[in-house]
Design a protein around this motif. Sequence first.
Motif, short mmCIF file in Angstrom:
data_model
loop_
_atom_site.label_atom_id
_atom_site.label_comp_id
_atom_site.label_asym_id
_atom_site.label_seq_id
_atom_site.Cartn_x
_atom_site.Cartn_y
_atom_site.Cartn_z
N ILE A 194 0.84 -1.20 0.00
CA ILE A 194 0.00 0.00 0.00
C ILE A 194 0.88 1.25 0.00
N GLU A 195 1.93 1.25 0.81
CA GLU A 195 2.86 2.38 0.84
C GLU A 195 3.50 2.59 -0.54
N PHE A 196 3.91 1.50 -1.15
CA PHE A 196 4.59 1.57 -2.45
C PHE A 196 3.67 2.11 -3.54
N ILE A 197 2.47 1.55 -3.61
CA ILE A 197 1.53 1.98 -4.65
C ILE A 197 1.08 3.42 -4.41
N LYS A 198 0.96 3.80 -3.15
CA LYS A 198 0.62 5.19 -2.83
C LYS A 198 1.63 6.15 -3.45
N ILE A 199 2.91 5.83 -3.30
CA ILE A 199 3.96 6.68 -3.86
C ILE A 199 3.88 6.71 -5.39
N LEU A 200 3.65 5.55 -6.00
CA LEU A 200 3.52 5.50 -7.46
C LEU A 200 2.35 6.36 -7.93
N LEU A 201 1.22 6.25 -7.26
CA LEU A 201 0.05 7.05 -7.63
C LEU A 201 0.34 8.54 -7.49
N ASN A 202 1.02 8.90 -6.43
CA ASN A 202 1.35 10.31 -6.23
C ASN A 202 2.29 10.83 -7.32
N LEU A 203 3.25 9.99 -7.73
CA LEU A 203 4.16 10.39 -8.80
C LEU A 203 3.42 10.55 -10.13
N ILE A 204 2.49 9.64 -10.39
CA ILE A 204 1.72 9.71 -11.63
C ILE A 204 0.84 10.95 -11.65
N LEU A 205 0.23 11.26 -10.52
CA LEU A 205 -0.70 12.39 -10.45
C LEU A 205 0.01 13.73 -10.36
N ASN A 206 1.09 13.78 -9.58
CA ASN A 206 1.70 15.08 -9.27
C ASN A 206 3.15 15.22 -9.74
N GLY A 207 3.76 14.12 -10.19
CA GLY A 207 5.17 14.20 -10.54
C GLY A 207 6.01 14.38 -9.29
N THR A 208 7.22 14.87 -9.46
CA THR A 208 8.09 15.11 -8.31
C THR A 208 8.73 16.49 -8.42
N GLN A 209 8.70 17.21 -7.33
CA GLN A 209 9.37 18.51 -7.27
C GLN A 209 10.66 18.43 -6.44
N THR A 210 10.97 17.23 -5.98
CA THR A 210 12.12 17.06 -5.09
C THR A 210 13.11 16.03 -5.61
N ALA A 211 13.07 15.74 -6.90
CA ALA A 211 13.98 14.76 -7.51
C ALA A 211 13.91 13.42 -6.78
N PHE A 212 12.71 13.05 -6.37
CA PHE A 212 12.42 11.79 -5.69
C PHE A 212 12.86 11.76 -4.22
N ILE A 213 13.50 12.81 -3.75
CA ILE A 213 13.95 12.81 -2.35
C ILE A 213 12.75 12.78 -1.41
N GLY A 214 11.76 13.61 -1.68
CA GLY A 214 10.57 13.64 -0.84
C GLY A 214 9.80 12.33 -0.86
N GLU A 215 9.68 11.75 -2.06
CA GLU A 215 8.97 10.47 -2.18
C GLU A 215 9.71 9.35 -1.46
N LEU A 216 11.03 9.36 -1.59
CA LEU A 216 11.85 8.37 -0.89
C LEU A 216 11.66 8.49 0.61
#
Length: 255
Positions: free
Chosen positions: A104-126
């Motif tokens: 669930i944590e993993f898919i949540k991050i994927l969904l957020n990346l698909i919807l919003n992209g990343t403004q932190t070069a993946f640092i925030g998502e990591l």
Amino acid sequence: MNNNLFTSVMENTMIVTVFILLIVAMFVAARIAETYVAKKNGDVNPGMTTRKMVIIGIFSAISAVLMLFEIPMPFAPSFYKLDLSDLPAVIGGFAFGPMTGVMIEFIKILLNLILNGTQTAFIGELANFIVGCSYVLPASIIYIFKKNRQIAMISCLTATMIITLVGSSLNAFYLLPAFAKLYGMPLDALIGMGTAINPAINNMFTFILFAVAPINLLKGSVISGITLLVYKKLSPVIKNASLTASEKRAAESEI
């Protein structure tokens, strides 16, 4: 989408590599724990059932939505915000085991990346994935050994301490230096943002002590409280369709 994902991946290979390794580590830890408990209890591990996949999908979507609602904290700089997106992962982990929680944590991050992209070069998502799993994994691993209210409280308390420790350490040794490098500013400038809010913050240690640690402690406490309040009511509903009569009674007796 704010940034092109492919460009971000190519420009931040090291971060992506670390991200992948950490994802693998989380899944391996969850799988080992589930397998061990299944063998200890003499259970046959059912693997990925249809109902479990449906729950993972629904809870991941709920987590992604919750991730959009961020609450600024008055005692921390504006780039630190509280969200409760880990709550569905905890409930899913309690119901079906740590593997479900991590997924669930993993898919949540994927969904957020698909919807919003990343403004932190993946640092925030990591960071979100690591900190989220630092609560979900220990909480669900402890709980699957014996599902009752006392163990649930112990698992939530332990997970709250771990998320506070991991979140604080991750910020001190990786995230804050990484953000400073990403935005081309000295680390002291980030600490200065904390000083502007709380004069007691004047170095990295006090920044972590008075800004970062309280956020993670608060997050863990809130998630723990909500989980203990709602899980008993949700558990039979989540599991009901795929359980035998005895398993339904067991689900209803959980915490």
